[in-house]
Design an enzyme around this catalytic site. Structure first.
Site, mmCIF file in Angstrom:
data_model
loop_
_atom_site.group_PDB
_atom_site.id
_atom_site.type_symbol
_atom_site.label_atom_id
_atom_site.label_comp_id
_atom_site.label_asym_id
_atom_site.label_seq_id
_atom_site.Cartn_x
_atom_site.Cartn_y
_atom_site.Cartn_z
ATOM 1 N N LYS A 1 -0.973 29.253 -1.139
ATOM 2 C CA LYS A 1 -1.275 29.073 0.266
ATOM 3 C C LYS A 1 -2.602 29.703 0.612
ATOM 4 C CE LYS A 1 1.919 32.774 1.108
ATOM 5 N NZ LYS A 1 3.182 33.153 1.657
ATOM 6 N N ASP B 1 1.568 32.006 -6.727
ATOM 7 C CA ASP B 1 0.649 31.832 -5.600
ATOM 8 C C ASP B 1 -0.746 31.470 -6.067
ATOM 9 O OD1 ASP B 1 2.383 32.322 -3.603
ATOM 10 O OD2 ASP B 1 1.778 34.390 -3.228
ATOM 11 N N MET C 1 -7.966 40.159 4.064
ATOM 12 C CA MET C 1 -7.989 38.881 4.812
ATOM 13 C C MET C 1 -8.829 38.971 6.087
ATOM 14 S SD MET C 1 -3.949 37.912 4.435
ATOM 15 C CE MET C 1 -3.332 39.588 4.545
ATOM 16 N N GLY D 1 -1.758 40.692 -6.578
ATOM 17 C CA GLY D 1 -1.688 42.090 -6.131
ATOM 18 C C GLY D 1 -0.291 42.653 -6.260
ATOM 19 N N ASP D 2 0.171 43.280 -5.199
ATOM 20 C CA ASP D 2 1.512 43.850 -5.155
ATOM 21 C C ASP D 2 2.363 43.005 -4.201
ATOM 22 O OD1 ASP D 2 3.256 46.454 -5.626
ATOM 23 O OD2 ASP D 2 3.482 45.848 -3.532
HETATM 24 C C1 LIG Z 1 -2.167 37.442 1.264
HETATM 25 S S1 LIG Z 1 -3.092 38.862 0.855
HETATM 26 C C2 LIG Z 1 -2.242 39.339 -0.597
HETATM 27 C C3 LIG Z 1 -2.482 40.756 -0.980
HETATM 28 C C4 LIG Z 1 -1.810 41.128 -2.284
HETATM 29 N N1 LIG Z 1 -0.382 41.121 -2.162
HETATM 30 C C5 LIG Z 1 -2.278 42.487 -2.783
HETATM 31 O O1 LIG Z 1 -1.474 43.411 -2.895
HETATM 32 O O2 LIG Z 1 -3.468 42.613 -3.061
HETATM 33 C C6 LIG Z 1 -4.566 38.133 0.245
HETATM 34 C C7 LIG Z 1 -5.794 38.994 0.461
HETATM 35 O O3 LIG Z 1 -5.845 40.032 -0.499
HETATM 36 C C8 LIG Z 1 -7.192 40.325 -0.786
HETATM 37 N N2 LIG Z 1 -7.423 40.089 -2.231
HETATM 38 C C9 LIG Z 1 -6.509 39.728 -3.138
HETATM 39 N N3 LIG Z 1 -7.050 39.666 -4.375
HETATM 40 C C10 LIG Z 1 -8.346 40.001 -4.232
HETATM 41 C C11 LIG Z 1 -9.433 40.114 -5.134
HETATM 42 N N4 LIG Z 1 -9.293 39.900 -6.443
HETATM 43 N N5 LIG Z 1 -10.638 40.471 -4.630
HETATM 44 C C12 LIG Z 1 -10.805 40.715 -3.310
HETATM 45 N N6 LIG Z 1 -9.804 40.620 -2.410
HETATM 46 C C13 LIG Z 1 -8.593 40.280 -2.862
HETATM 47 C C14 LIG Z 1 -8.050 39.407 0.061
HETATM 48 O O4 LIG Z 1 -8.353 40.082 1.261
HETATM 49 C C15 LIG Z 1 -7.095 38.268 0.294
HETATM 50 O O5 LIG Z 1 -7.450 37.529 1.444
#
Ligand SMILES: C[S@@+](CC[C@H](N)C(=O)[O-])C[C@H]1O[C@@H](n2cnc3c(N)ncnc32)[C@H](O)[C@@H]1O
Length: 257
Positions: free
Chosen positions: A63, A41, A177, A95-96
């Protein structure tokens, strides 16, 4: 080779964590060198991609919230197709995989198509960002619990969150998000009883060298976001625990906002 002779390997749904490559799990790191193809991703940080051997095939399935480069259905089908030709497949997500990552949908699609899978959890961004910003998500006397919600809605539709239960001063609220709906988030929480002076941390590109944390209040949050130049992955931590950020700051953040 006839298709019945193909060995199907479990598709590995792997969390890459929030960005700092040192936050990869040992298992994720090991698997990067063992698979044939990695479907990844946009949120997977470049230093993590650079750990992938050059001979490993990479497929970008990145995406954005409102601009899907590869529709989810195509990603699901791609994972099945790659597994069916006998490839060792890793689906690598920021992330997860099971926290706002659509990992559950991909796992369901795999299992319903007879493809085994395994999940390698990653550090979700709320945990990583809060830790690097010096904000304990729970803290005796300040927050008894924490809730994670998505602030993303389908275009032009209002958010369908249970605002009354979210407006709880005893619980830290992390909004993933939420940038596009920041006004609505601030307004609804205040309308539902959360103090307009509740501290909020806006954490951008958390755990990465360019991490920035802006500390604001619920009422000032939309203006804080509008007057900043932050772009890219951002989340909001809302609640009294944010007051600890100053004293517990340990990570050298990028200057300015
Ligand atoms: C589609 S979600 C995916 C989340 C991911 N699976 C997780 O566990 O963190 C994407 C959102 O995660 C948050 N995000 C992910 N990485 C980040 C980072 N390094 N710093 C700040 N926000 C982050 C933001 O809000 C971003 O819009």
């Amino acid at each position: 080779m006839n298709s019945s002779e193909v060995t199907i390997h479990p598709v590995m749904l792997v969390g890459a964590g929030p960005g700092d490559p040192d936050l990869l799990t040992v298992k994720a790191h090991r698997l990067l060198g063992e698979v044939d193809v990695i479907v990844y991703d946009r949120l997977v940080a470049k230093p993590i991609l650079s750990l992938i051997p050059e001979t490993t095939e990479r497929v970008f399935a990145g995406k954005r919230a409102s601009n899907h480069y590869m529709p989810q259905e195509d990603i699901n089908n791609l994972l099945v197709d790659l597994a069916r030709v006998g490839k060792r497949v890793m689906r690598l997500k920021g992330g997860d995989p099971f926290v706002f990552g659509r990992g559950g949908e991909e796992a369901l699609h795999l299992v319903r198509n007879g493809i085994p899978f395994e999940v390698v959890p990653g550090i979700t961004s709320s945990a990583g960002c809060a830790a690097y910003a010096g904000i304990p998500l729970t803290h005796r006397g300040l927050a008894q619990g924490v809730r994670f919600v998505t602030g993303h809605s389908k275009s032009d539709e209002p958010l369908t969150l249970d605002w009354r239960s979210l407006a709880d001063p005893e619980t830290t609220l992390v909004v993933y998000m939420g940038m596009a709906n920041v006004k609505e988030i601030s307004q609804k929480l205040i309308e539902n009883g959360l103090s307009d002076q509740t501290p909020v941390a806006v954490i951008n590109m958390g755990t990465r060298p360019q991490q920035k944390t802006l500390v604001s209040t619920l009422t000032a949050l939309p203006e804080t976001v509008a007057s900043s130049d932050i772009k890219g992955a951002t989340l909001f931590v809302i609640g009294r625990v944010v007051t600890l950020a100053d004293e517990l700051a340990w990570f050298a953040e990028a200057a300015g906002a």
